[in-house]
Design an enzyme around this catalytic site. Sequence first.
Site, PDB file in Angstrom:
ATOM      1  N   TRP A   1       0.839  -1.201   0.000  1.00 36.88           N
ATOM      2  CA  TRP A   1       0.000   0.000   0.000  1.00 36.88           C
ATOM      3  C   TRP A   1       0.872   1.249   0.000  1.00 36.88           C
ATOM      4  O   TRP A   1       1.459   1.604   1.027  1.00 36.88           O
ATOM      5  CB  TRP A   1      -0.919   0.011   1.237  1.00 36.88           C
ATOM      6  CG  TRP A   1      -1.920  -1.097   1.176  1.00 36.88           C
ATOM      7  CD1 TRP A   1      -3.107  -1.070   0.508  1.00 36.88           C
ATOM      8  CD2 TRP A   1      -1.826  -2.387   1.788  1.00 36.88           C
ATOM      9  NE1 TRP A   1      -3.753  -2.273   0.669  1.00 36.88           N
ATOM     10  CE2 TRP A   1      -2.995  -3.098   1.446  1.00 36.88           C
ATOM     11  CE3 TRP A   1      -0.875  -3.023   2.596  1.00 36.88           C
ATOM     12  CZ2 TRP A   1      -3.239  -4.393   1.877  1.00 36.88           C
ATOM     13  CZ3 TRP A   1      -1.114  -4.312   3.011  1.00 36.88           C
ATOM     14  CH2 TRP A   1      -2.284  -4.990   2.659  1.00 36.88           C
TER      15      TRP A   1
ATOM     16  N   HIS B   1      -6.894   1.752   2.504  1.00 34.65           N
ATOM     17  CA  HIS B   1      -7.984   0.798   2.273  1.00 34.65           C
ATOM     18  C   HIS B   1      -9.029   1.002   3.369  1.00 34.65           C
ATOM     19  O   HIS B   1      -8.804   1.769   4.317  1.00 34.65           O
ATOM     20  CB  HIS B   1      -7.481  -0.650   2.229  1.00 34.65           C
ATOM     21  CG  HIS B   1      -6.595  -1.056   3.382  1.00 34.65           C
ATOM     22  ND1 HIS B   1      -6.077  -2.303   3.521  1.00 34.65           N
ATOM     23  CD2 HIS B   1      -6.142  -0.368   4.477  1.00 34.65           C
ATOM     24  CE1 HIS B   1      -5.352  -2.377   4.623  1.00 34.65           C
ATOM     25  NE2 HIS B   1      -5.378  -1.217   5.216  1.00 34.65           N
TER      26      HIS B   1
ATOM     27  N   ARG C   1      -4.041   6.400  -2.409  1.00 33.22           N
ATOM     28  CA  ARG C   1      -2.723   5.755  -2.515  1.00 33.22           C
ATOM     29  C   ARG C   1      -1.782   6.623  -3.331  1.00 33.22           C
ATOM     30  O   ARG C   1      -2.211   7.275  -4.298  1.00 33.22           O
ATOM     31  CB  ARG C   1      -2.836   4.367  -3.154  1.00 33.22           C
ATOM     32  CG  ARG C   1      -3.552   3.394  -2.234  1.00 33.22           C
ATOM     33  CD  ARG C   1      -3.495   1.964  -2.705  1.00 33.22           C
ATOM     34  NE  ARG C   1      -4.451   1.176  -1.928  1.00 33.22           N
ATOM     35  CZ  ARG C   1      -4.704  -0.097  -2.110  1.00 33.22           C
ATOM     36  NH1 ARG C   1      -4.061  -0.764  -3.046  1.00 33.22           N
ATOM     37  NH2 ARG C   1      -5.595  -0.728  -1.355  1.00 33.22           N
TER      38      ARG C   1
ATOM     39  N   GLN D   1     -13.619   1.929  -1.910  1.00 32.86           N
ATOM     40  CA  GLN D   1     -13.679   0.503  -1.626  1.00 32.86           C
ATOM     41  C   GLN D   1     -14.956   0.221  -0.834  1.00 32.86           C
ATOM     42  O   GLN D   1     -15.516   1.124  -0.208  1.00 32.86           O
ATOM     43  CB  GLN D   1     -12.487   0.052  -0.766  1.00 32.86           C
ATOM     44  CG  GLN D   1     -11.181  -0.059  -1.533  1.00 32.86           C
ATOM     45  CD  GLN D   1     -10.071  -0.727  -0.717  1.00 32.86           C
ATOM     46  OE1 GLN D   1     -10.160  -0.832   0.501  1.00 32.86           O
ATOM     47  NE2 GLN D   1      -9.029  -1.160  -1.405  1.00 32.86           N
TER      48      GLN D   1
ATOM     49  N   VAL E   1      -5.649 -11.567   7.023  1.00 34.49           N
ATOM     50  CA  VAL E   1      -6.510 -12.750   6.849  1.00 34.49           C
ATOM     51  C   VAL E   1      -5.654 -14.013   6.724  1.00 34.49           C
ATOM     52  O   VAL E   1      -4.505 -13.959   6.295  1.00 34.49           O
ATOM     53  CB  VAL E   1      -7.426 -12.625   5.600  1.00 34.49           C
ATOM     54  CG1 VAL E   1      -8.518 -11.608   5.835  1.00 34.49           C
ATOM     55  CG2 VAL E   1      -6.624 -12.301   4.353  1.00 34.49           C
TER      56      VAL E   1
ATOM     57  N   ALA F   1     -13.493 -11.573   6.035  1.00 32.47           N
ATOM     58  CA  ALA F   1     -13.468 -10.167   5.627  1.00 32.47           C
ATOM     59  C   ALA F   1     -13.198 -10.123   4.134  1.00 32.47           C
ATOM     60  O   ALA F   1     -12.639 -11.061   3.561  1.00 32.47           O
ATOM     61  CB  ALA F   1     -12.387  -9.412   6.390  1.00 32.47           C
TER      62      ALA F   1
HETATM   63  C1  FA5 Z   1      -6.928  -4.270  -0.084  1.00 30.09           C
HETATM   64  O1  FA5 Z   1      -6.941  -3.057  -0.083  1.00 30.09           O
HETATM   65  C2  FA5 Z   1      -7.422  -5.086   1.065  1.00 30.09           C
HETATM   66  N1  FA5 Z   1      -7.711  -4.224   2.173  1.00 30.09           N
HETATM   67  C3  FA5 Z   1      -8.642  -5.904   0.648  1.00 30.09           C
HETATM   68  C4  FA5 Z   1      -9.012  -6.955   1.640  1.00 30.09           C
HETATM   69  C5  FA5 Z   1      -9.945  -6.667   2.611  1.00 30.09           C
HETATM   70  C6  FA5 Z   1      -8.432  -8.211   1.620  1.00 30.09           C
HETATM   71  C7  FA5 Z   1     -10.307  -7.615   3.560  1.00 30.09           C
HETATM   72  C8  FA5 Z   1      -8.768  -9.163   2.543  1.00 30.09           C
HETATM   73  C9  FA5 Z   1      -9.726  -8.884   3.516  1.00 30.09           C
HETATM   74  P1  FA5 Z   1      -6.055  -4.385  -2.551  1.00 30.09           P
HETATM   75  O2  FA5 Z   1      -4.874  -3.530  -2.356  1.00 30.09           O
HETATM   76  O3  FA5 Z   1      -5.936  -5.551  -3.481  1.00 30.09           O
HETATM   77  O4  FA5 Z   1      -6.543  -4.984  -1.140  1.00 30.09           O
HETATM   78  O5  FA5 Z   1      -7.282  -3.494  -3.017  1.00 30.09           O
HETATM   79  C10 FA5 Z   1      -8.589  -3.998  -3.097  1.00 30.09           C
HETATM   80  C11 FA5 Z   1      -9.282  -3.471  -4.358  1.00 30.09           C
HETATM   81  O6  FA5 Z   1      -9.206  -2.048  -4.353  1.00 30.09           O
HETATM   82  C12 FA5 Z   1      -8.595  -3.889  -5.638  1.00 30.09           C
HETATM   83  O7  FA5 Z   1      -9.044  -5.153  -6.071  1.00 30.09           O
HETATM   84  C13 FA5 Z   1      -9.053  -2.814  -6.589  1.00 30.09           C
HETATM   85  O8  FA5 Z   1     -10.335  -3.100  -7.057  1.00 30.09           O
HETATM   86  C14 FA5 Z   1      -9.131  -1.593  -5.678  1.00 30.09           C
HETATM   87  N2  FA5 Z   1      -7.930  -0.752  -5.868  1.00 30.09           N
HETATM   88  C15 FA5 Z   1      -6.718  -0.891  -5.307  1.00 30.09           C
HETATM   89  N3  FA5 Z   1      -5.896   0.094  -5.720  1.00 30.09           N
HETATM   90  C16 FA5 Z   1      -6.584   0.854  -6.564  1.00 30.09           C
HETATM   91  C17 FA5 Z   1      -6.297   2.037  -7.328  1.00 30.09           C
HETATM   92  N4  FA5 Z   1      -5.110   2.647  -7.282  1.00 30.09           N
HETATM   93  N5  FA5 Z   1      -7.271   2.564  -8.093  1.00 30.09           N
HETATM   94  C18 FA5 Z   1      -8.485   1.984  -8.129  1.00 30.09           C
HETATM   95  N6  FA5 Z   1      -8.828   0.893  -7.440  1.00 30.09           N
HETATM   96  C19 FA5 Z   1      -7.896   0.323  -6.667  1.00 30.09           C
END
Ligand code: FA5
Length: 351
Positions: A161, A182, A208, A222, A265, A319
């Site tokens: 992140w 997130h 981010r 999200q 998780v 989650a």
């Molecule tokens: C997470 O942020 C975890 N908190 C998700 C999670 C929650 C996992 C609970 C397990 C249990 P990740 O970094 O993959 O995971 O982001 C989740 C989703 O956010 C991605 O699949 C995407 O759809 C969205 N996302 C992430 N970064 C970006 C971005 N820069 N722009 C748009 N959407 C984004």
Amino acid sequence: MTSNPTPTDLEELQASALRELEQAASSEAIEQWRVAYLGRRGRLTQVLRGLSSLAPDERRTAGAAANRVKAVLEERLAGAEENVRLGRLQAIAEEGRIDVTLPGRHVPVGRLHPTTQMVREICDAFASMGFQVVEGPEVEWDYYNFEMLNIPKDHPARDMWDTLWIDHVDAQGERPMLLRTHTSPMQVRTMQNAEPPVRVVVPGKCYRYEATDATHEWHFYQVEGLAVDEGITFADMKGTLYEFARLIFGSERKVRFRVDFFPFVEPGAEMAIDCFVCKGGGCNVCKGTGWIEILGAGMVNPTVLEGVGYDSSRYTGFAFGMGVERIAMLKYGIDDIRLFYGNDLRFLQQF
Ligand code: FA5
């Protein structure tokens, strides 16, 4: 007629005064008339002044007659002024008259932003399965965004992140405040404030420190989900997310879970749906794989449960977290995430 006014003189004065007043059509003309008859040097005022030279008897009769004339003139003056005022109002009303037979003017009606619509649709899907919708802060502590999610300082998982830090330094010289990367910190906040059973979804904005491209924004939404209770299993998670995918993408959808890693998780998974464009055969949208990843998920790590004071031998939970714009892109076939926040009405009006 400066002295000794006879009744005839007064009658004539009144008659000529009233004639003239009738001709006075504007407030200026009326004012001139007032000065000419009732002003300090006006004709009637002079008559009244002249009365003092008369013998007492004559003065009484002539005075009474002159006062009667004065009363008549004053009354008609007030009437004339009122008429002019009404005339002016009438003119204003005529000018601004409303033609009720004209067609109505188009009033543009706004609409909800596509992201907001998608957030609501996602939350409604989970609400129908008994989840409560809660929200949390966008400016967050390192403590909730990382530490309590089993991502201690200097842990390499922090690199997952890219973080925007807030310019606030604590006593140890560290920056403990950030823009949440997130919605997962709300897992911790929710559990700290409630005893199981817990079932919440958390929509909200995340940030981010990332270069933008067709699938990445530096700010995006999200929806987080959390369910904790006695006896919750991985099968509950699969069933819930399967139902969600069908509610949003249609009853035909197939779902695939594959192992993934998130420190909070264990085990962790990513969920993909079969591509609704090519139905799994392989195309541009799914990059030839037949599957489209839509969220990260997993069973809540016992370390996180213990951190908030839950007994991890008694409670289990799952989650998940998904990107709202990415879901909308898949659902509506949008090929660039930057369209959402470009403020281009041609794009926005399609939703
Ligand atoms: C997470 O942020 C975890 N908190 C998700 C999670 C929650 C996992 C609970 C397990 C249990 P990740 O970094 O993959 O995971 O982001 C989740 C989703 O956010 C991605 O699949 C995407 O759809 C969205 N996302 C992430 N970064 C970006 C971005 N820069 N722009 C748009 N959407 C984004």
